[in-house]
Design a protein around this motif. Structure first.
Motif, mmCIF file in Angstrom:
data_model
loop_
_atom_site.group_PDB
_atom_site.id
_atom_site.type_symbol
_atom_site.label_atom_id
_atom_site.label_comp_id
_atom_site.label_asym_id
_atom_site.label_seq_id
_atom_site.Cartn_x
_atom_site.Cartn_y
_atom_site.Cartn_z
ATOM 1 N N THR A 1 -0.799 9.208 -10.096
ATOM 2 C CA THR A 1 -0.175 10.413 -9.751
ATOM 3 C C THR A 1 -0.154 10.339 -8.032
ATOM 4 O OG1 THR A 1 -2.334 11.516 -8.945
ATOM 5 C CG2 THR A 1 -1.675 11.654 -11.317
ATOM 6 N N TYR A 2 0.486 11.418 -7.512
ATOM 7 C CA TYR A 2 0.683 11.475 -6.068
ATOM 8 C C TYR A 2 -0.557 11.550 -5.448
ATOM 9 C CZ TYR A 2 2.995 11.900 -1.582
ATOM 10 O OH TYR A 2 3.299 12.004 -0.387
ATOM 11 N N PRO A 3 -1.573 12.224 -5.854
ATOM 12 C CA PRO A 3 -2.806 12.516 -5.139
ATOM 13 C C PRO A 3 -3.426 11.109 -5.039
ATOM 14 C CG PRO A 3 -2.440 14.604 -6.377
ATOM 15 C CD PRO A 3 -1.257 13.501 -6.708
ATOM 16 N N GLN A 4 -3.419 10.597 -6.258
ATOM 17 C CA GLN A 4 -4.097 9.221 -6.461
ATOM 18 C C GLN A 4 -3.547 8.068 -5.259
ATOM 19 O OE1 GLN A 4 -3.360 8.543 -10.348
ATOM 20 N NE2 GLN A 4 -5.677 9.132 -11.073
ATOM 21 N N TYR A 5 -2.020 8.162 -5.368
ATOM 22 C CA TYR A 5 -1.442 7.179 -4.352
ATOM 23 C C TYR A 5 -2.057 7.592 -3.070
ATOM 24 C CZ TYR A 5 2.834 6.504 -1.262
ATOM 25 O OH TYR A 5 3.271 5.979 -0.328
ATOM 26 N N ILE A 6 -1.827 8.872 -2.501
ATOM 27 C CA ILE A 6 -2.370 9.255 -1.213
ATOM 28 C C ILE A 6 -3.791 8.876 -1.169
ATOM 29 C CG2 ILE A 6 -2.851 11.023 0.672
ATOM 30 C CD1 ILE A 6 0.068 10.318 -0.041
ATOM 31 N N ASP A 7 -4.873 8.829 -1.895
ATOM 32 C CA ASP A 7 -6.171 8.480 -1.668
ATOM 33 C C ASP A 7 -6.133 6.791 -1.507
ATOM 34 O OD1 ASP A 7 -7.098 10.949 -2.038
ATOM 35 O OD2 ASP A 7 -7.457 10.705 -4.081
ATOM 36 N N ARG A 8 -5.269 6.112 -2.378
ATOM 37 C CA ARG A 8 -5.122 4.653 -2.149
ATOM 38 C C ARG A 8 -4.723 4.323 -0.505
ATOM 39 N NH1 ARG A 8 -1.013 1.196 -2.943
ATOM 40 N NH2 ARG A 8 0.141 2.878 -4.173
ATOM 41 N N VAL B 1 -2.260 17.501 -0.901
ATOM 42 C CA VAL B 1 -2.851 16.216 -0.271
ATOM 43 C C VAL B 1 -2.923 16.243 1.166
ATOM 44 C CG1 VAL B 1 -2.166 14.793 -2.040
ATOM 45 C CG2 VAL B 1 -0.582 14.879 -0.132
ATOM 46 N N ILE B 2 -2.495 17.265 2.107
ATOM 47 C CA ILE B 2 -2.516 17.360 3.591
ATOM 48 C C ILE B 2 -3.731 17.038 4.051
ATOM 49 C CG2 ILE B 2 -2.481 19.783 3.833
ATOM 50 C CD1 ILE B 2 -0.199 16.961 5.395
ATOM 51 N N ASP B 3 -5.110 17.806 3.202
ATOM 52 C CA ASP B 3 -6.233 17.722 3.870
ATOM 53 C C ASP B 3 -6.595 16.203 3.758
ATOM 54 O OD1 ASP B 3 -6.345 17.453 0.986
ATOM 55 O OD2 ASP B 3 -8.343 17.944 0.942
ATOM 56 N N ARG B 4 -6.036 15.276 3.158
ATOM 57 C CA ARG B 4 -6.612 13.787 3.168
ATOM 58 C C ARG B 4 -6.229 13.181 4.506
ATOM 59 N NH1 ARG B 4 -5.602 15.720 -1.955
ATOM 60 N NH2 ARG B 4 -6.442 14.203 -3.839
ATOM 61 N N VAL C 1 0.726 -1.213 0.019
ATOM 62 C CA VAL C 1 0.163 0.006 -0.201
ATOM 63 C C VAL C 1 0.847 1.278 0.190
ATOM 64 C CG1 VAL C 1 -1.492 1.371 1.451
ATOM 65 C CG2 VAL C 1 -1.963 -0.950 1.158
ATOM 66 N N LEU C 2 1.922 1.253 0.614
ATOM 67 C CA LEU C 2 2.779 2.268 0.853
ATOM 68 C C LEU C 2 3.732 2.597 -0.314
ATOM 69 C CD1 LEU C 2 3.902 1.964 4.584
ATOM 70 C CD2 LEU C 2 2.586 3.963 3.510
ATOM 71 N N THR C 3 3.818 1.566 -1.081
ATOM 72 C CA THR C 3 4.466 1.636 -2.514
ATOM 73 C C THR C 3 3.854 2.477 -3.582
ATOM 74 O OG1 THR C 3 5.703 -0.554 -1.980
ATOM 75 C CG2 THR C 3 5.864 0.369 -4.233
ATOM 76 N N HIS C 4 4.470 3.715 -3.893
ATOM 77 C CA HIS C 4 3.930 4.663 -4.958
ATOM 78 C C HIS C 4 4.399 4.255 -6.253
ATOM 79 C CE1 HIS C 4 3.676 8.850 -6.718
ATOM 80 N NE2 HIS C 4 2.555 8.156 -7.219
ATOM 81 N N GLU C 5 3.383 3.577 -7.040
ATOM 82 C CA GLU C 5 3.974 3.263 -8.451
ATOM 83 C C GLU C 5 3.483 4.386 -9.419
ATOM 84 O OE1 GLU C 5 2.008 -0.636 -9.636
ATOM 85 O OE2 GLU C 5 1.747 -0.988 -7.381
ATOM 86 N N LYS C 6 4.582 5.158 -9.475
ATOM 87 C CA LYS C 6 4.724 6.338 -10.098
ATOM 88 C C LYS C 6 4.299 6.381 -11.745
ATOM 89 C CE LYS C 6 8.222 8.214 -7.184
ATOM 90 N NZ LYS C 6 8.957 7.281 -6.385
ATOM 91 N N GLU C 7 4.703 5.381 -12.309
ATOM 92 C CA GLU C 7 4.012 5.134 -13.569
ATOM 93 C C GLU C 7 2.738 4.711 -13.946
ATOM 94 O OE1 GLU C 7 5.595 1.124 -12.118
ATOM 95 O OE2 GLU C 7 6.224 3.153 -12.037
ATOM 96 N N PHE C 8 1.854 4.515 -12.730
ATOM 97 C CA PHE C 8 0.334 4.143 -12.801
ATOM 98 C C PHE C 8 -0.414 5.231 -12.289
ATOM 99 C CE2 PHE C 8 2.661 -0.032 -13.118
ATOM 100 C CZ PHE C 8 2.429 -0.244 -14.606
#
Length: 87
Positions: free
Chosen positions: A37-44, A82-85, A28-35
Motif C-alpha cells: 500500500t502507499y503507507p507501507q511504501y512510505i514506511d519502507r 502519511v505526512i506524519d512519517r 527504495v523510491l520505487t513503489h511496487e503497487k501490486e505488493f
C-alpha cells in the motif's frame, strides 16, 4: 526517482550508469503497487538507510501538493495519511 515506475529503464541500467548506491536509492523510491500500500511504501522509504531517498520523497510530495492545477482530493488524502512519517 520514478524512472523505474514510469519507463522501461531497469535498476541494472541505473547501476551501470550511476553505481550501486544510486541504484539502491532508486529501488527504495520505487513503489511496487501490486505488493504494498502507499503507507507501507512510505514506511519502507522512511525506514531505509538512504537519507537521500527520504529527502527526494518528501520533496516530491511537497511539489505535488503545491501544484494546484493537478491537486485532487484523492491525492490530498493519500498524502495526509502519511505526512506524519516525515516529522
Amino acid at each position: 526517482h520514478d524512472v523505474v515506475e514510469d519507463s522501461d529503464v531497469t535498476l541494472d541500467e541505473i547501476e551501470e550508469k550511476f553505481g550501486k548506491y544510486i541504484r539502491n536509492c532508486v529501488n527504495v523510491l520505487t513503489h511496487e503497487k501490486e505488493f504494498e500500500t502507499y503507507p507501507q511504501y512510505i514506511d519502507r522509504v522512511m525506514n531505509s538507510n538512504f537519507p537521500e531517498a527520504k529527502v527526494v520523497k518528501h520533496a516530491d510530495m511537497k511539489d505535488h501538493l503545491a501544484q494546484k492545477e493537478t491537486l485532487t482530493p484523492r491525492l490530498i488524502y493519500k498524502y495526509l495519511e502519511v505526512i506524519d512519517r516525515f516529522i
